[in-house]
Design a protein around this motif. Structure first.
Motif, PDB file in Angstrom:
ATOM      1  N   VAL A 187       0.790  -1.316  -0.135  1.00  0.00           N
ATOM      2  CA  VAL A 187       0.105   0.088   0.061  1.00  0.00           C
ATOM      3  C   VAL A 187       0.800   1.268  -0.050  1.00  0.00           C
ATOM      4  O   VAL A 187       0.162   2.166  -0.088  1.00  0.00           O
ATOM      5  CB  VAL A 187      -0.984   0.018   1.109  1.00  0.00           C
ATOM      6  CG1 VAL A 187      -1.953  -1.274   1.129  1.00  0.00           C
ATOM      7  CG2 VAL A 187      -0.542   0.035   2.487  1.00  0.00           C
ATOM      8  N   GLY A 188       2.275   1.094   0.072  1.00  0.00           N
ATOM      9  CA  GLY A 188       3.070   2.293  -0.060  1.00  0.00           C
ATOM     10  C   GLY A 188       3.086   3.143   1.112  1.00  0.00           C
ATOM     11  O   GLY A 188       3.502   4.313   0.847  1.00  0.00           O
ATOM     12  N   VAL A 189       3.343   2.604   2.102  1.00  0.00           N
ATOM     13  CA  VAL A 189       3.459   3.231   3.397  1.00  0.00           C
ATOM     14  C   VAL A 189       4.575   2.490   4.371  1.00  0.00           C
ATOM     15  O   VAL A 189       4.907   1.278   3.868  1.00  0.00           O
ATOM     16  CB  VAL A 189       2.239   3.162   4.402  1.00  0.00           C
ATOM     17  CG1 VAL A 189       1.159   4.078   3.645  1.00  0.00           C
ATOM     18  CG2 VAL A 189       1.822   1.985   4.843  1.00  0.00           C
ATOM     19  N   SER A 190       5.002   3.218   5.412  1.00  0.00           N
ATOM     20  CA  SER A 190       6.407   2.568   5.936  1.00  0.00           C
ATOM     21  C   SER A 190       5.519   1.470   7.104  1.00  0.00           C
ATOM     22  O   SER A 190       4.220   1.468   7.368  1.00  0.00           O
ATOM     23  CB  SER A 190       7.023   3.429   7.056  1.00  0.00           C
ATOM     24  OG  SER A 190       6.172   4.024   8.086  1.00  0.00           O
ATOM     25  N   GLU A 191       6.175   0.340   7.643  1.00  0.00           N
ATOM     26  CA  GLU A 191       5.730  -0.407   8.528  1.00  0.00           C
ATOM     27  C   GLU A 191       5.252  -0.056   9.648  1.00  0.00           C
ATOM     28  O   GLU A 191       4.121  -0.316  10.260  1.00  0.00           O
ATOM     29  CB  GLU A 191       6.750  -1.434   8.891  1.00  0.00           C
ATOM     30  CG  GLU A 191       6.495  -2.802   9.563  1.00  0.00           C
ATOM     31  CD  GLU A 191       7.581  -3.678   9.892  1.00  0.00           C
ATOM     32  OE1 GLU A 191       7.292  -4.792  10.642  1.00  0.00           O
ATOM     33  OE2 GLU A 191       8.574  -3.406   9.458  1.00  0.00           O
ATOM     34  N   THR A 192       6.084   1.223  10.174  1.00  0.00           N
ATOM     35  CA  THR A 192       5.496   1.552  11.363  1.00  0.00           C
ATOM     36  C   THR A 192       4.099   2.288  11.390  1.00  0.00           C
ATOM     37  O   THR A 192       3.415   2.360  12.168  1.00  0.00           O
ATOM     38  CB  THR A 192       6.421   2.857  11.980  1.00  0.00           C
ATOM     39  OG1 THR A 192       7.847   2.096  12.040  1.00  0.00           O
ATOM     40  CG2 THR A 192       6.383   3.370  13.176  1.00  0.00           C
ATOM     41  N   TYR A 193       3.958   3.025   9.999  1.00  0.00           N
ATOM     42  CA  TYR A 193       2.691   3.743   9.789  1.00  0.00           C
ATOM     43  C   TYR A 193       1.588   2.835   9.660  1.00  0.00           C
ATOM     44  O   TYR A 193       0.722   2.878  10.231  1.00  0.00           O
ATOM     45  CB  TYR A 193       2.959   4.535   8.614  1.00  0.00           C
ATOM     46  CG  TYR A 193       1.463   5.492   8.195  1.00  0.00           C
ATOM     47  CD1 TYR A 193       1.235   6.528   9.146  1.00  0.00           C
ATOM     48  CD2 TYR A 193       1.040   5.070   7.235  1.00  0.00           C
ATOM     49  CE1 TYR A 193       0.065   7.162   8.761  1.00  0.00           C
ATOM     50  CE2 TYR A 193      -0.225   6.003   6.899  1.00  0.00           C
ATOM     51  CZ  TYR A 193      -0.544   6.920   7.551  1.00  0.00           C
ATOM     52  OH  TYR A 193      -1.849   7.546   7.212  1.00  0.00           O
ATOM     53  N   TYR A 194       1.957   1.505   8.907  1.00  0.00           N
ATOM     54  CA  TYR A 194       0.762   0.381   8.816  1.00  0.00           C
ATOM     55  C   TYR A 194       0.542   0.069  10.213  1.00  0.00           C
ATOM     56  O   TYR A 194      -0.801  -0.322  10.482  1.00  0.00           O
ATOM     57  CB  TYR A 194       1.392  -0.517   7.827  1.00  0.00           C
ATOM     58  CG  TYR A 194       0.166  -1.625   7.805  1.00  0.00           C
ATOM     59  CD1 TYR A 194      -1.022  -1.375   6.979  1.00  0.00           C
ATOM     60  CD2 TYR A 194       0.491  -2.673   8.416  1.00  0.00           C
ATOM     61  CE1 TYR A 194      -1.910  -2.391   7.004  1.00  0.00           C
ATOM     62  CE2 TYR A 194      -0.537  -3.658   8.488  1.00  0.00           C
ATOM     63  CZ  TYR A 194      -1.805  -3.432   8.096  1.00  0.00           C
ATOM     64  OH  TYR A 194      -2.902  -4.634   8.026  1.00  0.00           O
ATOM     65  N   SER A 195       1.571  -0.113  10.994  1.00  0.00           N
ATOM     66  CA  SER A 195       1.173  -0.782  12.352  1.00  0.00           C
ATOM     67  C   SER A 195       0.146   0.032  13.232  1.00  0.00           C
ATOM     68  O   SER A 195      -0.722  -0.275  13.927  1.00  0.00           O
ATOM     69  CB  SER A 195       2.473  -1.125  13.245  1.00  0.00           C
ATOM     70  OG  SER A 195       2.226  -1.485  14.376  1.00  0.00           O
ATOM     71  N   LYS A 196       0.391   1.556  13.051  1.00  0.00           N
ATOM     72  CA  LYS A 196      -0.576   2.156  13.500  1.00  0.00           C
ATOM     73  C   LYS A 196      -1.894   2.266  13.090  1.00  0.00           C
ATOM     74  O   LYS A 196      -2.814   2.511  13.835  1.00  0.00           O
ATOM     75  CB  LYS A 196       0.153   3.773  13.482  1.00  0.00           C
ATOM     76  CG  LYS A 196       1.351   3.718  14.271  1.00  0.00           C
ATOM     77  CD  LYS A 196       1.930   5.368  14.249  1.00  0.00           C
ATOM     78  CE  LYS A 196       3.164   5.538  14.941  1.00  0.00           C
ATOM     79  NZ  LYS A 196       3.617   6.766  14.855  1.00  0.00           N
ATOM     80  N   ILE A 197      -1.823   2.356  11.801  1.00  0.00           N
ATOM     81  CA  ILE A 197      -3.065   2.025  11.194  1.00  0.00           C
ATOM     82  C   ILE A 197      -3.973   0.952  11.642  1.00  0.00           C
ATOM     83  O   ILE A 197      -5.147   0.889  12.052  1.00  0.00           O
ATOM     84  CB  ILE A 197      -3.195   1.971   9.629  1.00  0.00           C
ATOM     85  CG1 ILE A 197      -2.487   3.204   8.937  1.00  0.00           C
ATOM     86  CG2 ILE A 197      -4.550   1.728   8.913  1.00  0.00           C
ATOM     87  CD1 ILE A 197      -2.259   3.229   7.599  1.00  0.00           C
ATOM     88  N   GLU A 198      -3.000  -0.408  11.658  1.00  0.00           N
ATOM     89  CA  GLU A 198      -3.800  -1.605  12.127  1.00  0.00           C
ATOM     90  C   GLU A 198      -4.308  -1.640  13.658  1.00  0.00           C
ATOM     91  O   GLU A 198      -5.209  -2.198  13.957  1.00  0.00           O
ATOM     92  CB  GLU A 198      -2.909  -2.802  11.959  1.00  0.00           C
ATOM     93  CG  GLU A 198      -3.471  -4.178  11.960  1.00  0.00           C
ATOM     94  CD  GLU A 198      -2.547  -5.151  11.703  1.00  0.00           C
ATOM     95  OE1 GLU A 198      -1.826  -5.754  12.414  1.00  0.00           O
ATOM     96  OE2 GLU A 198      -2.445  -5.628  10.221  1.00  0.00           O
TER      97      GLU A 198
END
Length: 64
Positions: free
Chosen positions: A23-34
């Protein structure tokens, strides 16, 4: 707490990094989304909907 987003990711055998790259984001940012600690922008939401073939309303539900 388990979101539908996390359940769907785990069901596909994907790691946070796998989804983040797709989805074109950092792993940290995705973790925050999840973990529902940040709200993604519309573009990221659309990519997640496409990746998991479901609506944002469904992805961000919390399951007990």
């Amino acid at each position: 707490m388990l979101t539908v987003l996390k359940r769907k990711r785990l069901a596909r055998g994907l790691k946070n990094m796998d989804v983040a790259v797709k989805v074109g984001v950092s792993e940290t940012y995705y973790s925050k989304i999840e973990n529902l600690t940040t709200q993604p922008n519309t573009q990221v939401i659309k990519r997640l909907e496409k990746l998991f073939a479901t609506s944002a309303d469904e992805l961000f539900k919390i399951e007990e």
